[in-house]
Design an enzyme around this catalytic site. Structure first.
Site, PDB file in Angstrom:
ATOM      1  N   ASN A   1      -4.162   9.556   4.569  1.00 26.37           N
ATOM      2  CA  ASN A   1      -3.040   8.716   5.002  1.00 26.37           C
ATOM      3  C   ASN A   1      -2.957   8.516   6.503  1.00 26.37           C
ATOM      4  OD1 ASN A   1      -2.044   8.172   2.438  1.00 26.37           O
ATOM      5  ND2 ASN A   1      -0.630   9.917   2.447  1.00 26.37           N
TER       6      ASN A   1
ATOM      7  N   ARG B   1       0.820  -1.216   0.000  1.00 29.17           N
ATOM      8  CA  ARG B   1       0.000   0.000   0.000  1.00 29.17           C
ATOM      9  C   ARG B   1       0.857   1.271   0.000  1.00 29.17           C
ATOM     10  NH1 ARG B   1      -4.504   2.833   3.595  1.00 29.17           N
ATOM     11  NH2 ARG B   1      -5.902   3.295   1.872  1.00 29.17           N
TER      12      ARG B   1
ATOM     13  N   HIS C   1      -6.161  -5.920  -2.742  1.00 33.51           N
ATOM     14  CA  HIS C   1      -6.993  -6.069  -1.547  1.00 33.51           C
ATOM     15  C   HIS C   1      -7.278  -7.534  -1.209  1.00 33.51           C
ATOM     16  CE1 HIS C   1      -8.630  -1.641  -1.900  1.00 33.51           C
ATOM     17  NE2 HIS C   1      -7.344  -1.704  -1.615  1.00 33.51           N
TER      18      HIS C   1
ATOM     19  N   HIS D   1       0.519   4.419  -2.579  1.00 30.11           N
ATOM     20  CA  HIS D   1       0.313   5.811  -2.163  1.00 30.11           C
ATOM     21  C   HIS D   1       1.504   6.690  -2.520  1.00 30.11           C
ATOM     22  CE1 HIS D   1      -3.399   5.687   0.636  1.00 30.11           C
ATOM     23  NE2 HIS D   1      -3.457   4.702  -0.232  1.00 30.11           N
TER      24      HIS D   1
END
Ligand code: HEM
Ligand SMILES: *[C@@H]1O[C@H](CO)[C@@H](O)[C@H](O)[C@H]1NC(C)=O
Ligand SMILES: *[C@@H]1O[C@H](CO)[C@@H](O)[C@H](O)[C@H]1NC(C)=O
Length: 339
Positions: free
Chosen positions: A101, A69, A200, A73
């Protein structure tokens, strides 16, 4: 009904085409990345990252999700430039405390550990952005996912993009069209978006990101036709009571195999059991014509999913801000710009 659905699909298709053309000009130049970038300057780089990631994932498989992740990001905010890793200082506002975040990103100490090892092996050579890219690949591989070769040679930014976290990062309550446009903006296709969402299949989401889905009337407004099964729903509710204090309680996004990188995430979507609304949108939105087909394809065939995921990860890792190549650096400490 069928023809109205069809025309909605057509309109969406045209919109996507138009957006792709607008955004493609933003990514005209290829980043100068190569597979053997550190061949002479740091030949042990891949081995060192792999060793550290093995320890991290062995001690807790969740660490694979945290690193994956972080890389996502990083890349969606000013390109893959390690900007997500920067701490706040007097002169720099980092991205870590931005609303999208805060409380949601972890794994920074794993990156620090890898960086320390690399600084003693080959000082001031390997960028933090490259570390994250390699570590994300290893993370996926170590929990049962595919292997792919990682192009290298990124530079670290000297700035962070606090405001861009708001505009560029997709969120749990976002509709399908909006999510698609955020990927197109990065030069990624609808296919990339659906395949990358397969990330996911590992990791956890916090109650605050799915409370509306299990209590609210989201189910009706976003056109879901597959209600969550009562058993699953009551499990989720007990871990996510409708009170503020439970915002950070976590549930697995893939309850079938939360620590295994496989295609069960897509099978869950077909059953209407996607944990966060944005995931279920891929299959159940009234506009989910193309994305629904892709979900079905990846649910059916794990190999096709793995191949597309690998390709899309390379593409995501290729997102760059040309400015970083001119003004970027190799940070000595991933949390701070060099002095
Ligand atoms: C398609 C749009 C996406 C949306 C709306 C989205 C949203 C989210 C949300 C809301 C969470 C839970 C975070 C929390 O509750 O703290 C999450 C977790 C996660 N996301 Fe995404 N995400 C998207 C795409 C991606 C992509 C492209 C990747 C990587 C390739 C990714 C990797 C992950 C991982 C691994 C986790 C679990 C992190 C953990 O266990 O702490 N996501 N995402
Ligand atoms: C990523 O970039 C590398 C080199 O910069 C290029 O060779 C490769 O084709 C790109 N891959 C994708 C999937 O965009
Ligand atoms: C979730 O949070 C509540 C506090 O609101 C707590 O009582 C409960 O034990 C937590 N549940 C889980 C599964 O962690």
């Amino acid at each position: 009904m069928a023809s109205s659905l069809h025309s909605k699909g057509l309109i969406l298709h045209c919109l996507i085409l138009a957006l792709s053309i607008v955004f493609s000009t933003l990514h005209a130049s290829e980043p100068p990345l190569t597979l053997d970038y550190y061949k002479s300057t740091c030949p042990a780089v891949l081995e060192i990252v792999r060793k550290e990631m093995e320890c991290a994932v062995l001690s807790d498989p969740r660490n694979a999700a945290l690193i994956l992740r972080l890389h996502f990001h990083d890349c969606f905010v000013q390109g893959c430039d390690g900007s997500v890793l920067l701490d706040d200082t007097i002169t720099l506002q980092g991205e870590k405390k931005a609303p999208n975040n805060i409380n949601a990103l972890k794994g920074f100490r794993i990156v620090d550990r890898i960086k320390n090892r690399l600084e003693s092996e080959c000082p001031e050579t390997v960028s933090c952005a490259d570390i994250l890219t390699i570590a994300a690949r290893d993370a996926v591989l170590l929990v049962g996912g595919p292997y792919w070769d990682v192009p290298l040679g990124r530079k670290d930014s000297k700035t962070a993009g606090y405001a861009l976290t708001e505009t560029n990062l997709p969120t749990a309550d976002e509709g399908l069209l909006s999510i698609i446009s955020k990927f197109l903006y990065q030069g990624l296709s609808v296919t990339d978006m659906v395949a990358l969402s397969g990330a996911h299949t590992i990791g956890m989401a916090r109650c605050v990101n799915f409370r509306n889905r299990i209590y609210g009337d989201f189910v009706a407004t976003s056109g879901f036709n597959n209600p969550l099964s009562q058993q699953y729903l009551s499990n989720l509710k007990s871990g996510c009571p409708p009170v503020k204090g439970s915002d950070n309680n976590e549930s697995a996004m893939d309850y079938v195999s939360p620590n295994l990188f496989d295609n069960s995430y897509y099978q869950i979507l077909i059953r209407g059991e996607g944990l966060i609304n944005s995931d279920q949108e891929l299959y159940s939105s009234i506009l989910a014509i193309e994305t629904k087909k892709l979900v079905a394809k990846y649910a059916e065939n794990p190999i096709v999913f793995f191949e597309q995921f690998s390709e899309s990860m390379v593409k995501m890792g290729n997102i760059t801000n040309p400015d970083t190549y001119v003004n970027g650096e190799v940070r000595k400490n991933c949390r701070f710009v060099n002095t």
